[in-house]
Design a protein around this motif. Structure first.
Motif, PDB file in Angstrom:
ATOM      1  N   GLY A  74       0.806  -1.214   0.000  1.00 31.95           N
ATOM      2  CA  GLY A  74       0.000   0.000   0.000  1.00 31.95           C
ATOM      3  C   GLY A  74       0.841   1.267   0.000  1.00 31.95           C
ATOM      4  N   GLU A  75       0.283   2.318   0.577  1.00 30.94           N
ATOM      5  CA  GLU A  75       0.937   3.632   0.634  1.00 30.94           C
ATOM      6  C   GLU A  75       1.314   3.932   2.074  1.00 30.94           C
ATOM      7  OE1 GLU A  75      -0.611   8.119   0.129  1.00 30.94           O
ATOM      8  OE2 GLU A  75      -0.762   6.903  -1.696  1.00 30.94           O
ATOM      9  N   PHE A  76       2.531   4.442   2.267  1.00 31.00           N
ATOM     10  CA  PHE A  76       3.015   4.729   3.613  1.00 31.00           C
ATOM     11  C   PHE A  76       4.170   5.719   3.542  1.00 31.00           C
ATOM     12  CE2 PHE A  76       4.977   0.990   1.840  1.00 31.00           C
ATOM     13  CZ  PHE A  76       6.342   1.187   2.040  1.00 31.00           C
ATOM     14  N   GLY A  77       4.438   6.387   4.643  1.00 27.48           N
ATOM     15  CA  GLY A  77       5.580   7.283   4.749  1.00 27.48           C
ATOM     16  C   GLY A  77       6.783   6.520   5.285  1.00 27.48           C
ATOM     17  N   ILE A  78       7.948   6.818   4.736  1.00 32.08           N
ATOM     18  CA  ILE A  78       9.175   6.164   5.183  1.00 32.08           C
ATOM     19  C   ILE A  78      10.319   7.184   5.141  1.00 32.08           C
ATOM     20  CG2 ILE A  78       9.742   5.290   2.898  1.00 32.08           C
ATOM     21  CD1 ILE A  78      10.742   2.727   4.227  1.00 32.08           C
ATOM     22  N   PHE A  79      11.115   7.206   6.198  1.00 32.23           N
ATOM     23  CA  PHE A  79      12.241   8.133   6.285  1.00 32.23           C
ATOM     24  C   PHE A  79      13.464   7.472   5.660  1.00 32.23           C
ATOM     25  CE2 PHE A  79      15.772  10.354   8.389  1.00 32.23           C
ATOM     26  CZ  PHE A  79      15.395  11.672   8.182  1.00 32.23           C
ATOM     27  N   LEU A  80      13.947   8.030   4.554  1.00 31.22           N
ATOM     28  CA  LEU A  80      15.093   7.489   3.838  1.00 31.22           C
ATOM     29  C   LEU A  80      16.307   8.389   4.005  1.00 31.22           C
ATOM     30  CD1 LEU A  80      13.472   6.406   0.442  1.00 31.22           C
ATOM     31  CD2 LEU A  80      14.058   4.962   2.389  1.00 31.22           C
ATOM     32  N   VAL A  81      17.457   7.740   4.182  1.00 29.93           N
ATOM     33  CA  VAL A  81      18.734   8.440   4.327  1.00 29.93           C
ATOM     34  C   VAL A  81      19.691   7.899   3.262  1.00 29.93           C
ATOM     35  CG1 VAL A  81      20.703   8.872   5.845  1.00 29.93           C
ATOM     36  CG2 VAL A  81      18.399   8.691   6.812  1.00 29.93           C
ATOM     37  N   PRO A  82      20.264   8.774   2.425  1.00 30.39           N
ATOM     38  CA  PRO A  82      21.252   8.284   1.459  1.00 30.39           C
ATOM     39  C   PRO A  82      22.519   7.868   2.211  1.00 30.39           C
ATOM     40  CG  PRO A  82      21.103  10.686   1.354  1.00 30.39           C
ATOM     41  CD  PRO A  82      20.053  10.219   2.320  1.00 30.39           C
ATOM     42  N   ILE A  83      23.016   6.659   1.926  1.00 24.94           N
ATOM     43  CA  ILE A  83      24.182   6.170   2.682  1.00 24.94           C
ATOM     44  C   ILE A  83      25.359   5.780   1.795  1.00 24.94           C
ATOM     45  CG2 ILE A  83      22.842   5.417   4.678  1.00 24.94           C
ATOM     46  CD1 ILE A  83      23.261   2.502   3.581  1.00 24.94           C
ATOM     47  N   ALA A  84      25.126   5.581   0.494  1.00 23.19           N
ATOM     48  CA  ALA A  84      26.224   5.153  -0.372  1.00 23.19           C
ATOM     49  C   ALA A  84      25.890   5.461  -1.822  1.00 23.19           C
ATOM     50  CB  ALA A  84      26.475   3.657  -0.216  1.00 23.19           C
ATOM     51  N   ARG A  85      26.930   5.430  -2.641  1.00 25.09           N
ATOM     52  CA  ARG A  85      26.772   5.574  -4.088  1.00 25.09           C
ATOM     53  C   ARG A  85      27.584   4.469  -4.743  1.00 25.09           C
ATOM     54  NH1 ARG A  85      27.606  10.914  -7.898  1.00 25.09           N
ATOM     55  NH2 ARG A  85      26.632   9.967  -9.696  1.00 25.09           N
ATOM     56  N   ASP A  86      27.020   3.860  -5.755  1.00 26.34           N
ATOM     57  CA  ASP A  86      27.771   2.885  -6.533  1.00 26.34           C
ATOM     58  C   ASP A  86      27.614   3.223  -8.011  1.00 26.34           C
ATOM     59  OD1 ASP A  86      25.288   1.870  -7.335  1.00 26.34           O
ATOM     60  OD2 ASP A  86      25.408   0.117  -6.032  1.00 26.34           O
ATOM     61  N   ARG A  87      28.086   2.357  -8.869  1.00 32.63           N
ATOM     62  CA  ARG A  87      28.078   2.694 -10.303  1.00 32.63           C
ATOM     63  C   ARG A  87      26.679   2.760 -10.896  1.00 32.63           C
ATOM     64  NH1 ARG A  87      29.791  -2.509  -9.830  1.00 32.63           N
ATOM     65  NH2 ARG A  87      28.687  -4.070 -11.055  1.00 32.63           N
ATOM     66  N   THR A  88      25.674   2.225 -10.202  1.00 34.81           N
ATOM     67  CA  THR A  88      24.324   2.248 -10.754  1.00 34.81           C
ATOM     68  C   THR A  88      23.406   3.260 -10.086  1.00 34.81           C
ATOM     69  OG1 THR A  88      23.563   0.486  -9.306  1.00 34.81           O
ATOM     70  CG2 THR A  88      24.466  -0.176 -11.437  1.00 34.81           C
ATOM     71  N   GLY A  89      23.876   3.955  -9.076  1.00 29.86           N
ATOM     72  CA  GLY A  89      23.028   4.957  -8.422  1.00 29.86           C
ATOM     73  C   GLY A  89      23.343   5.109  -6.959  1.00 29.86           C
ATOM     74  N   PHE A  90      22.324   5.442  -6.195  1.00 33.28           N
ATOM     75  CA  PHE A  90      22.478   5.699  -4.765  1.00 33.28           C
ATOM     76  C   PHE A  90      21.731   4.641  -3.946  1.00 33.28           C
ATOM     77  CE2 PHE A  90      23.190   9.836  -6.677  1.00 33.28           C
ATOM     78  CZ  PHE A  90      24.301  10.289  -5.989  1.00 33.28           C
ATOM     79  N   ILE A  91      22.254   4.382  -2.758  1.00 36.16           N
ATOM     80  CA  ILE A  91      21.634   3.463  -1.807  1.00 36.16           C
ATOM     81  C   ILE A  91      21.062   4.300  -0.670  1.00 36.16           C
ATOM     82  CG2 ILE A  91      21.980   1.514  -0.232  1.00 36.16           C
ATOM     83  CD1 ILE A  91      22.404   0.791  -3.160  1.00 36.16           C
ATOM     84  N   TYR A  92      19.827   3.991  -0.295  1.00 40.26           N
ATOM     85  CA  TYR A  92      19.132   4.695   0.785  1.00 40.26           C
ATOM     86  C   TYR A  92      18.741   3.690   1.845  1.00 40.26           C
ATOM     87  CZ  TYR A  92      18.744   8.446  -2.627  1.00 40.26           C
ATOM     88  OH  TYR A  92      19.030   9.426  -3.548  1.00 40.26           O
ATOM     89  N   GLN A  93      18.819   4.119   3.101  1.00 37.29           N
ATOM     90  CA  GLN A  93      18.488   3.233   4.215  1.00 37.29           C
ATOM     91  C   GLN A  93      17.307   3.780   5.008  1.00 37.29           C
ATOM     92  OE1 GLN A  93      21.366   2.911   7.469  1.00 37.29           O
ATOM     93  NE2 GLN A  93      20.966   0.708   7.513  1.00 37.29           N
ATOM     94  N   ALA A  94      16.479   2.852   5.465  1.00 42.16           N
ATOM     95  CA  ALA A  94      15.392   3.155   6.400  1.00 42.16           C
ATOM     96  C   ALA A  94      15.595   2.255   7.613  1.00 42.16           C
ATOM     97  CB  ALA A  94      14.029   2.899   5.775  1.00 42.16           C
ATOM     98  N   LEU A  95      15.566   2.832   8.801  1.00 43.06           N
ATOM     99  CA  LEU A  95      15.716   2.068  10.039  1.00 43.06           C
ATOM    100  C   LEU A  95      14.401   2.049  10.787  1.00 43.06           C
ATOM    101  CD1 LEU A  95      19.139   3.445  11.339  1.00 43.06           C
ATOM    102  CD2 LEU A  95      18.703   1.272  10.160  1.00 43.06           C
ATOM    103  N   PHE A  96      14.061   0.902  11.318  1.00 44.94           N
ATOM    104  CA  PHE A  96      12.873   0.728  12.141  1.00 44.94           C
ATOM    105  C   PHE A  96      13.314   0.178  13.483  1.00 44.94           C
ATOM    106  CE2 PHE A  96      11.551   0.574   7.810  1.00 44.94           C
ATOM    107  CZ  PHE A  96      10.294   1.152   7.769  1.00 44.94           C
ATOM    108  N   ASN A  97      12.941   0.872  14.552  1.00 42.02           N
ATOM    109  CA  ASN A  97      13.310   0.379  15.882  1.00 42.02           C
ATOM    110  C   ASN A  97      12.146   0.466  16.832  1.00 42.02           C
ATOM    111  OD1 ASN A  97      13.305   3.144  16.438  1.00 42.02           O
ATOM    112  ND2 ASN A  97      15.501   3.283  16.239  1.00 42.02           N
TER     113      ASN A  97
END
Length: 97
Positions: A74-97
Motif C-alpha cells: 500500500g501507501e506509507f511514509g518512510i524516512f530514507l537516508v542516502p548512505i552510499a553511491r555505486d556505479r548504478t546509483g544511490f543506496i538509501y536506508q530506512a531504520l525501524f526500531n
C-alpha cells in the motif's frame, strides 16, 4: 499509520517501490531487508530492522520522509537516508526500531 515488521518487507526483495517526489513516482528497488541487533527496551513492540533501497537516478535525494507506494504494502511514509553511491546509483536506508 503502519506498524511494519521485517517479515512484511523480506518477501518483497528486488521489487520496486514508488516514492512520490515532486508529484512524480520515482522508483526505489528494495535490495536488502535485515534484522538489526535486538536491543529492545522493555515495552518495545518490534525487533529493529533495516531496509536498503537502490535508486538509479543521477540525482541524490535528501534524507527525509517520502510517501512510498507498493502494490502489496500500500501507501506509507518512510524516512530514507542516502548512505552510499555505486556505479548504478544511490543506496538509501530506512531504520525501524
Amino acid at each position: 499509520m503502519h506498524f511494519f515488521q521485517l517479515d512484511q518487507f523480506a518477501g518483497h526483495l528486488n521489487e520496486t517501490f514508488s516514492a512520490d517526489i515532486e508529484n512524480t513516482g520515482v522508483p526505489f528497488v528494495l535490495v536488502e531487508a535485515a534484522p538489526l541487533p535486538d536491543q529492545r527496551l522493555a515495552g518495545q513492540m518490534r525487533a529493529p530492522f533495516s531496509l536498503l533501497f537502490r535508486n538509479e537516478s543521477a540525482v541524490l535525494f535528501p534524507q527525509r520522509t517520502y510517501t512510498m507506494r507498493h502494490h502489496g504494502l500500500g501507501e506509507f511514509g518512510i524516512f530514507l537516508v542516502p548512505i552510499a553511491r555505486d556505479r548504478t546509483g544511490f543506496i538509501y536506508q530506512a531504520l525501524f526500531n
